[in-house]
Design a protein around this motif. Structure first.
Motif, PDB file in Angstrom:
ATOM      1  N   ALA A   1       0.825  -1.213   0.000  1.00  0.00           N
ATOM      2  CA  ALA A   1       0.000   0.000   0.000  1.00  0.00           C
ATOM      3  C   ALA A   1       0.856   1.258   0.000  1.00  0.00           C
ATOM      4  O   ALA A   1       0.508   2.256  -0.649  1.00  0.00           O
ATOM      5  CB  ALA A   1      -0.924   0.001   1.215  1.00  0.00           C
ATOM      6  N   LEU A   2       1.981   1.223   0.690  1.00  0.00           N
ATOM      7  CA  LEU A   2       2.834   2.417   0.776  1.00  0.00           C
ATOM      8  C   LEU A   2       3.821   2.529  -0.382  1.00  0.00           C
ATOM      9  O   LEU A   2       4.258   3.627  -0.724  1.00  0.00           O
ATOM     10  CB  LEU A   2       3.585   2.421   2.109  1.00  0.00           C
TER      11      LEU A   2
ATOM     12  N   LEU B   1      -1.417   4.002  -6.519  1.00  0.00           N
ATOM     13  CA  LEU B   1      -2.644   3.728  -5.760  1.00  0.00           C
ATOM     14  C   LEU B   1      -3.260   5.015  -5.233  1.00  0.00           C
ATOM     15  O   LEU B   1      -2.562   5.920  -4.771  1.00  0.00           O
ATOM     16  CB  LEU B   1      -2.338   2.807  -4.574  1.00  0.00           C
TER      17      LEU B   1
ATOM     18  N   GLU C   1      -7.565   3.141  -2.290  1.00  0.00           N
ATOM     19  CA  GLU C   1      -6.960   1.829  -2.537  1.00  0.00           C
ATOM     20  C   GLU C   1      -5.925   1.494  -1.463  1.00  0.00           C
ATOM     21  O   GLU C   1      -5.829   0.348  -1.009  1.00  0.00           O
ATOM     22  CB  GLU C   1      -6.317   1.797  -3.919  1.00  0.00           C
ATOM     23  N   ARG C   2      -5.181   2.478  -1.029  1.00  0.00           N
ATOM     24  CA  ARG C   2      -4.203   2.259   0.056  1.00  0.00           C
ATOM     25  C   ARG C   2      -4.916   1.824   1.338  1.00  0.00           C
ATOM     26  O   ARG C   2      -4.511   0.878   2.010  1.00  0.00           O
ATOM     27  CB  ARG C   2      -3.393   3.530   0.318  1.00  0.00           C
TER      28      ARG C   2
END
Length: 151
Positions: free
Chosen positions: A38-39, A44, A48-49
């Motif tokens: 996610a990071l 994204l 979405e993260r």
């Protein structure tokens, strides 16, 4: 005939330690992996993260719930913690401690005619330990369930 199980010191906690370690390790690893994804992905969106992070938290929570079962035996009774329930039993309520070949975990035959699954003692990846734990719990139930509290 097998020798009687040694009487463990009370209080004692029985839990599937290896299974617990595997579940918690996989949960943490999965969460960290999804958090890193996610990071790390710049494409994204914030939604979405958050979705990746939420999924990691959800999986980690489910695996922590699966690692929760335990049995705590004390002089005045037994506390059985399964996935979502906790039940306190007095020793005389436990008529028999069963772990038959093929059983996924121990079952307690209770004085009210019901049977209670005890997920805290399961022969999954530590069969010998589960058998020893079941024998110890059986010995405790036989000793304290009859009112013989001198041990």
């Amino acid at each position: 005939m097998s020798a009687p199980a040694p009487q463990p010191e009370l209080p004692i906690t029985f839990r599937p330690t290896r299974t617990r370690v595997v579940l918690l390790a996989v949960g943490i690893l999965l969460f960290v992996t999804l958090l890193a994804i996610a990071l790390a992905l710049p494409s994204l969106s914030p939604g979405e993260r958050i979705s990746f992070i939420f999924t990691g938290v959800l999986f980690c929570g489910v695996l922590a719930l699966l690692a929760r079962p335990k049995v705590v035996a004390e002089r005045d009774g037994v506390t059985v913690t399964n996935l979502t329930t906790v039940r306190r039993l007095e020793w005389p309520e436990i008529l028999k401690v069963n772990l038959r070949p093929g059983d996924p975990w121990v079952f307690l035959d209770l004085a009210d005619g019901t049977s209670l699954p005890v997920l805290g003692i399961q022969p999954g990846i530590a069969k010998a330990q589960a058998i020893d734990d079941a024998r110890a719990l059986r010995a405790l139930a036989e000793t304290y369930g009859t009112g013989d509290h001198t041990r």
